[in-house]
Design an enzyme around this catalytic site. Structure first.
Site, mmCIF file in Angstrom:
data_model
loop_
_atom_site.group_PDB
_atom_site.id
_atom_site.type_symbol
_atom_site.label_atom_id
_atom_site.label_comp_id
_atom_site.label_asym_id
_atom_site.label_seq_id
_atom_site.Cartn_x
_atom_site.Cartn_y
_atom_site.Cartn_z
ATOM 1 N N ASN A 145 15.755 94.332 39.080
ATOM 2 C CA ASN A 145 15.093 94.294 37.761
ATOM 3 C C ASN A 145 14.925 92.856 37.238
ATOM 4 O OD1 ASN A 145 17.695 93.604 37.085
ATOM 5 N ND2 ASN A 145 18.048 95.307 35.674
ATOM 6 N N HIS A 191 17.322 90.572 36.980
ATOM 7 C CA HIS A 191 18.479 89.966 36.291
ATOM 8 C C HIS A 191 19.057 88.809 37.105
ATOM 9 C CE1 HIS A 191 21.743 92.891 38.127
ATOM 10 N NE2 HIS A 191 21.481 91.900 38.936
ATOM 11 N N GLU A 226 20.675 91.101 31.800
ATOM 12 C CA GLU A 226 19.738 92.189 32.057
ATOM 13 C C GLU A 226 18.459 92.014 31.231
ATOM 14 O OE1 GLU A 226 20.501 93.868 34.488
ATOM 15 O OE2 GLU A 226 22.257 95.140 34.294
#
Ligand code: PGA
Length: 238
Positions: free
Chosen positions: A131, A133, A138
């Site tokens: 994602n 990160h 995050e």
């Protein structure tokens, strides 16, 4: 890079070069499956007397909250079994944030201070999440600059469940260096391998910076090198 082995060797070589130039280098270190090959290369370099960790200072990027340091899935355990148990790094020079649930803020502040006291990070090695990160920063509307407590996203919990017996065992929280702590490093190397990272790598290098892809902030750093294998590079525009 053609493949994962090549990527691991090159990353280990850059890290070793850094330590040869400055024997008391301060290194920022990642965990996860991607850097395992790099750590294996470093261990064999150490055995061949090609690197000396005796004055090296290390700071790990992150750690789960709620796992004891000797838990096989803790990052403390990972770092010892992949690197520290096999090289001559001094125990007192190894830093891994260990956060008891009771007082995360204090632990985070102390960790930042320890990095500062060590003179800041010379070389930070990073992985990247599917994602986007970095560390456990995050994707979100905003990002924290300093070391902080974080709730892991569903995607990260899912991705990391492969290391645990069941998804329910994956901790929901972690302590991570912030994007500011990462960006303050003199030099940064990011490693990515495999098709599952292709989209994150392509978004990270898109030319746009967004907190929805935390790694995209690295475009603002003056000295970042990205090591990718063919699969992770497959969505980069030619
Ligand atoms: P991985 O994790 O190396 O296990 O894919 C990287 C990350 O989440 O930063």
């Amino acid at each position: 890079m053609d493949n994962y082995n090549e990527l691991s060797k090159q990353a280990a070589e850059i890290l070793a070069e850094q330590v040869r130039k400055k024997n008391d280098s301060v290194l920022g270190l990642p965990t996860g499956s991607t850097p395992e090959g790099m750590y294996a290369c470093l261990v064999s370099m150490y055995k061949n007397s090609e690197i000396d960790f005796s004055a090296v200072v290390t700071f790990n990027l992150d750690e789960y909250v709620g796992l004891p340091p000797d838990h096989p899935q803790s990052y403390n355990y990972y770092m010892h079994s992949n690197l520290f148990d096999h090289v001559n790094a001094k125990k007192s020079n190894i830093h891994i944030p260990h956060c008891k649930e009771q007082d995360p803020d204090l632990i985070c502040r102390e960790y930042e201070q320890e990095i500062k006291n060590a003179g800041g990070i010379d070389l930070q090695i990073l992985g990247i999440g599917t994602n986007g990160h970095i560390g456990f920063n995050e994707p979100d509307q905003f990002l924290y600059t300093k070391t902080h407590l974080v709730e892991l996203t569903e995607e990260t919990i899912e991705a990391n469940s492969r290391f645990f017996k069941s998804r329910d065992e994956v901790p929901l929280k972690a302590v991570t260096m912030g994007v500011g702590s990462i960006m303050a490093a003199e030099k940064i190397i990011l490693l990515a391998s495999g098709e599952s990272k292709a989209e994150a790598i392509s978004e990270m290098c898109s030319g746009k910076v967004t907190t929805r892809v935390p790694a995209s902030l690295l475009q603002l750093h003056r000295e970042v090198t990205v090591f990718v294998d063919r699969e992770a590079a497959s969505l980069l525009k030619k």
